[in-house]
Design a protein around this motif. Structure first.
Motif, PDB file in Angstrom:
ATOM      1  N   PHE A 266     -19.413  -9.558  -6.444  1.00 16.53           N
ATOM      2  CA  PHE A 266     -18.481  -9.047  -5.400  1.00 16.53           C
ATOM      3  C   PHE A 266     -18.503  -7.637  -5.137  1.00 16.53           C
ATOM      4  CE2 PHE A 266     -16.746 -12.888  -7.707  1.00 16.53           C
ATOM      5  CZ  PHE A 266     -16.427 -13.569  -6.444  1.00 16.53           C
ATOM      6  N   VAL A 267     -18.630  -7.519  -3.626  1.00 15.80           N
ATOM      7  CA  VAL A 267     -18.627  -6.203  -3.238  1.00 15.80           C
ATOM      8  C   VAL A 267     -17.067  -5.329  -2.887  1.00 15.80           C
ATOM      9  CG1 VAL A 267     -19.884  -4.790  -1.497  1.00 15.80           C
ATOM     10  CG2 VAL A 267     -20.942  -6.899  -2.329  1.00 15.80           C
ATOM     11  N   TRP A 268     -16.928  -4.205  -3.255  1.00 18.18           N
ATOM     12  CA  TRP A 268     -15.728  -3.546  -3.012  1.00 18.18           C
ATOM     13  C   TRP A 268     -15.805  -2.222  -2.064  1.00 18.18           C
ATOM     14  CZ3 TRP A 268     -11.212  -5.752  -4.605  1.00 18.18           C
ATOM     15  CH2 TRP A 268     -11.283  -6.989  -5.475  1.00 18.18           C
ATOM     16  N   GLU A 269     -15.046  -1.819  -1.481  1.00 21.26           N
ATOM     17  CA  GLU A 269     -14.948  -0.517  -0.629  1.00 21.26           C
ATOM     18  C   GLU A 269     -13.632   0.331  -0.795  1.00 21.26           C
ATOM     19  OE1 GLU A 269     -16.065   1.414   3.455  1.00 21.26           O
ATOM     20  OE2 GLU A 269     -16.419  -0.747   3.118  1.00 21.26           O
ATOM     21  N   GLU A 270     -13.685   1.375  -1.130  1.00 19.31           N
ATOM     22  CA  GLU A 270     -12.479   2.096  -1.228  1.00 19.31           C
ATOM     23  C   GLU A 270     -11.866   2.356  -0.009  1.00 19.31           C
ATOM     24  OE1 GLU A 270     -10.609   5.883  -3.616  1.00 19.31           O
ATOM     25  OE2 GLU A 270     -12.734   5.213  -3.896  1.00 19.31           O
ATOM     26  N   LEU A 271     -10.663   1.882   0.322  1.00 21.49           N
ATOM     27  CA  LEU A 271      -9.994   2.157   1.791  1.00 21.49           C
ATOM     28  C   LEU A 271      -8.612   2.736   1.576  1.00 21.49           C
ATOM     29  CD1 LEU A 271     -11.657  -0.808   3.741  1.00 21.49           C
ATOM     30  CD2 LEU A 271     -12.827   1.784   3.973  1.00 21.49           C
ATOM     31  N   PRO A 272      -8.113   3.258   2.593  1.00 21.40           N
ATOM     32  CA  PRO A 272      -6.665   3.419   2.634  1.00 21.40           C
ATOM     33  C   PRO A 272      -5.807   2.155   2.797  1.00 21.40           C
ATOM     34  CG  PRO A 272      -7.588   4.507   4.483  1.00 21.40           C
ATOM     35  CD  PRO A 272      -8.688   3.991   3.752  1.00 21.40           C
ATOM     36  N   ASP A 273      -4.880   1.972   2.142  1.00 24.84           N
ATOM     37  CA  ASP A 273      -3.749   0.764   2.299  1.00 24.84           C
ATOM     38  C   ASP A 273      -2.825   1.190   3.606  1.00 24.84           C
ATOM     39  OD1 ASP A 273      -1.928   2.217   1.353  1.00 24.84           O
ATOM     40  OD2 ASP A 273      -1.749   1.402  -0.403  1.00 24.84           O
ATOM     41  N   LYS A 274      -1.866   0.408   3.847  1.00 26.01           N
ATOM     42  CA  LYS A 274      -1.037   0.720   4.992  1.00 26.01           C
ATOM     43  C   LYS A 274      -0.272   2.033   4.827  1.00 26.01           C
ATOM     44  CE  LYS A 274      -0.320  -4.524   5.757  1.00 26.01           C
ATOM     45  NZ  LYS A 274       0.497  -5.710   5.874  1.00 26.01           N
ATOM     46  N   LYS A 275      -0.035   2.458   3.252  1.00 26.51           N
ATOM     47  CA  LYS A 275       0.815   3.544   3.142  1.00 26.51           C
ATOM     48  C   LYS A 275      -0.085   4.864   3.210  1.00 26.51           C
ATOM     49  CE  LYS A 275       4.620   1.281   1.205  1.00 26.51           C
ATOM     50  NZ  LYS A 275       5.670   1.339   0.063  1.00 26.51           N
ATOM     51  N   GLY A 276      -1.334   4.797   3.373  1.00 27.83           N
ATOM     52  CA  GLY A 276      -2.387   5.502   3.300  1.00 27.83           C
ATOM     53  C   GLY A 276      -2.953   5.960   2.025  1.00 27.83           C
ATOM     54  N   ARG A 277      -2.370   5.474   1.032  1.00 26.87           N
ATOM     55  CA  ARG A 277      -3.041   5.369  -0.376  1.00 26.87           C
ATOM     56  C   ARG A 277      -4.426   4.787  -0.644  1.00 26.87           C
ATOM     57  NH1 ARG A 277       2.391   3.028  -3.221  1.00 26.87           N
ATOM     58  NH2 ARG A 277       1.678   1.416  -1.916  1.00 26.87           N
ATOM     59  N   SER A 278      -5.184   5.220  -1.402  1.00 22.00           N
ATOM     60  CA  SER A 278      -6.573   4.715  -1.663  1.00 22.00           C
ATOM     61  C   SER A 278      -6.512   3.329  -2.406  1.00 22.00           C
ATOM     62  CB  SER A 278      -7.595   5.852  -2.362  1.00 22.00           C
ATOM     63  OG  SER A 278      -7.830   6.830  -1.618  1.00 22.00           O
ATOM     64  N   GLN A 279      -7.080   2.371  -2.094  1.00 21.76           N
ATOM     65  CA  GLN A 279      -7.152   1.109  -2.811  1.00 21.76           C
ATOM     66  C   GLN A 279      -8.555   0.580  -2.682  1.00 21.76           C
ATOM     67  OE1 GLN A 279      -3.768  -1.574  -1.914  1.00 21.76           O
ATOM     68  NE2 GLN A 279      -4.946  -3.339  -2.538  1.00 21.76           N
ATOM     69  N   MET A 280      -8.934  -0.338  -3.742  1.00 24.75           N
ATOM     70  CA  MET A 280     -10.147  -0.984  -3.407  1.00 24.75           C
ATOM     71  C   MET A 280     -10.096  -2.468  -2.603  1.00 24.75           C
ATOM     72  SD  MET A 280     -12.254   1.020  -5.084  1.00 24.75           S
ATOM     73  CE  MET A 280     -13.806   0.088  -5.037  1.00 24.75           C
ATOM     74  N   PHE A 281     -10.740  -2.509  -1.844  1.00 26.88           N
ATOM     75  CA  PHE A 281     -10.406  -3.872  -0.801  1.00 26.88           C
ATOM     76  C   PHE A 281     -11.727  -4.615  -1.129  1.00 26.88           C
ATOM     77  CE2 PHE A 281      -7.493  -1.001   1.075  1.00 26.88           C
ATOM     78  CZ  PHE A 281      -6.317  -2.122   1.466  1.00 26.88           C
TER      79      PHE A 281
END
Length: 328
Positions: A266-281
């Motif tokens: 599985f391939v993940w990328e660190e991106l901001p969520d709806k509140k601008g916090r970093s999360q792995m998607f």
């Protein structure tokens, strides 16, 4: 028969599809059912599901002694239980111009001829995986049916008796599906013979134990350029017909799939969520490393991952490659 009086069959498969058992049952049908001399044995490496397996069967007249248990390198019949093996193994190695190759595939004989790089001979095709899924049985039963169709000297009715005898005591509910799978494999084989083009000859025979790397061809210092745990590994030939499909719109990025995946597909990328916090998607699956164990499908709580029959080209079109941070 060859010069020693043997009729020889080689089965090319991966661990878990039942080629070893199919070879034993073929030999039993020839010895007990027809009265031939016969022998069956298998060769495999790590003896695990998904690794390459070969099964060898020899038949001869009752008056001929079998004093040879070497691997079969010039087969009259080849049974290819897993079509993708042709990507890394020369499954038709050593065939004669009148040999028959049976392949578990949904492709036409013309398509397979190009894929296998087969110059001449007879191609037989049966969708053994599809039959096994529909009948809720094993691929080897469908392939056995096809092999009995190719070997006309064997008695399919005797084989049905062997299936019934081996299953009815412990698994009586499996007898009828196994026999139906065998019969469908026998009846649904498609054949096409390709004449050897004028002026061409079959590829030269090469011994199976000829080393690829020798004193003239090995890398400097004997370096192993493709270790099993490197990023270069390709587990795609280990898939036995099923693979996971990923639906991004249902994914909650909980990583339950990643926790159970044995090969880090599985391939993940660190991106901001709806509140601008970093999360792995989760971005997708790198199918190069996926062997189709489907543990991720069982672990997924939202049905974002589902199991589906593998279609030719799907993995290449939907693969999300890993982005490795390699040393430059």
């Amino acid at each position: 028969m060859n010069e020693l009086g043997f009729f020889e069959i080689r089965l090319e498969s991966i661990g878990g599809l039942g080629a070893n058992l199919a070879g034993k049952m073929l030999a039993e049908a020839g010895v007990m059912g027809v009265g031939l001399n016969g022998v069956s044995f298998s060769s495999y490496g790590s003896e695990k599901k998904g690794s390459a397996v070969k099964a060898h069967i020899r038949f001869c007249d009752i008056d001929t002694n079998i004093r040879d248990t070497s691997p079969i390198e010039r087969p009259h019949v080849v049974g290819v239980f897993h079509e993708q093996l042709a990507k890394t193994i020369n499954v038709i190695s050593g065939i004669y111009e009148d040999s028959t190759v049976l392949v578990n595939s949904t492709k036409s004989p013309d398509e397979l001829k190009d894929k296998l790089k087969m110059i001449g001979g007879t191609l037989a095709v049966v969708d053994a995986t599809g039959i096994a899924l529909e009948e809720k049985n094993r691929v080897n039963m469908a392939m056995l049916g096809g092999l009995f169709r190719l070997c006309e000297f064997l008695d399919p009715e005797f084989m049905k008796g062997v299936i019934r005898k081996s299953l009815e005591k412990k698994y009586p509910q499996a007898v009828a599906p196994a026999i139906r799978t065998f019969e469908r494999g026998y009846n649904e084989v498609q054949f096409k013979t390709f004449a050897l083009p004028e002026g061409q000859s079959m590829p030269a025979f090469t011994r199976h134990d000829t080393p690829v790397l020798g004193y003239e061809t090995q890398p400097i210092g004997g370096t192993i350029t493709n270790p099993g745990n490197s990023i270069l590994k390709d587990l795609s030939i280990s898939r036995a017909g099923m693979m996971p499909h990923f639906a991004d719109d249902k994914c909650i990025h909980c990583a339950a799939c990643d926790n159970v995946c044995p090969d880090f597909c599985f391939v993940w990328e660190e991106l901001p969520d709806k509140k601008g916090r970093s999360q792995m998607f989760l971005q997708g699956i790198d199918y190069q490393y996926c062997k189709g164990c489907l543990k991720c499908v069982q672990a997924c709580p939202t049905e974002a991952l589902s199991s589906a029959r593998e279609e030719d080209g799907y993995a290449e079109q939907h693969r999300v490659p890993h982005r490795f941070a390699l040393a430059q």
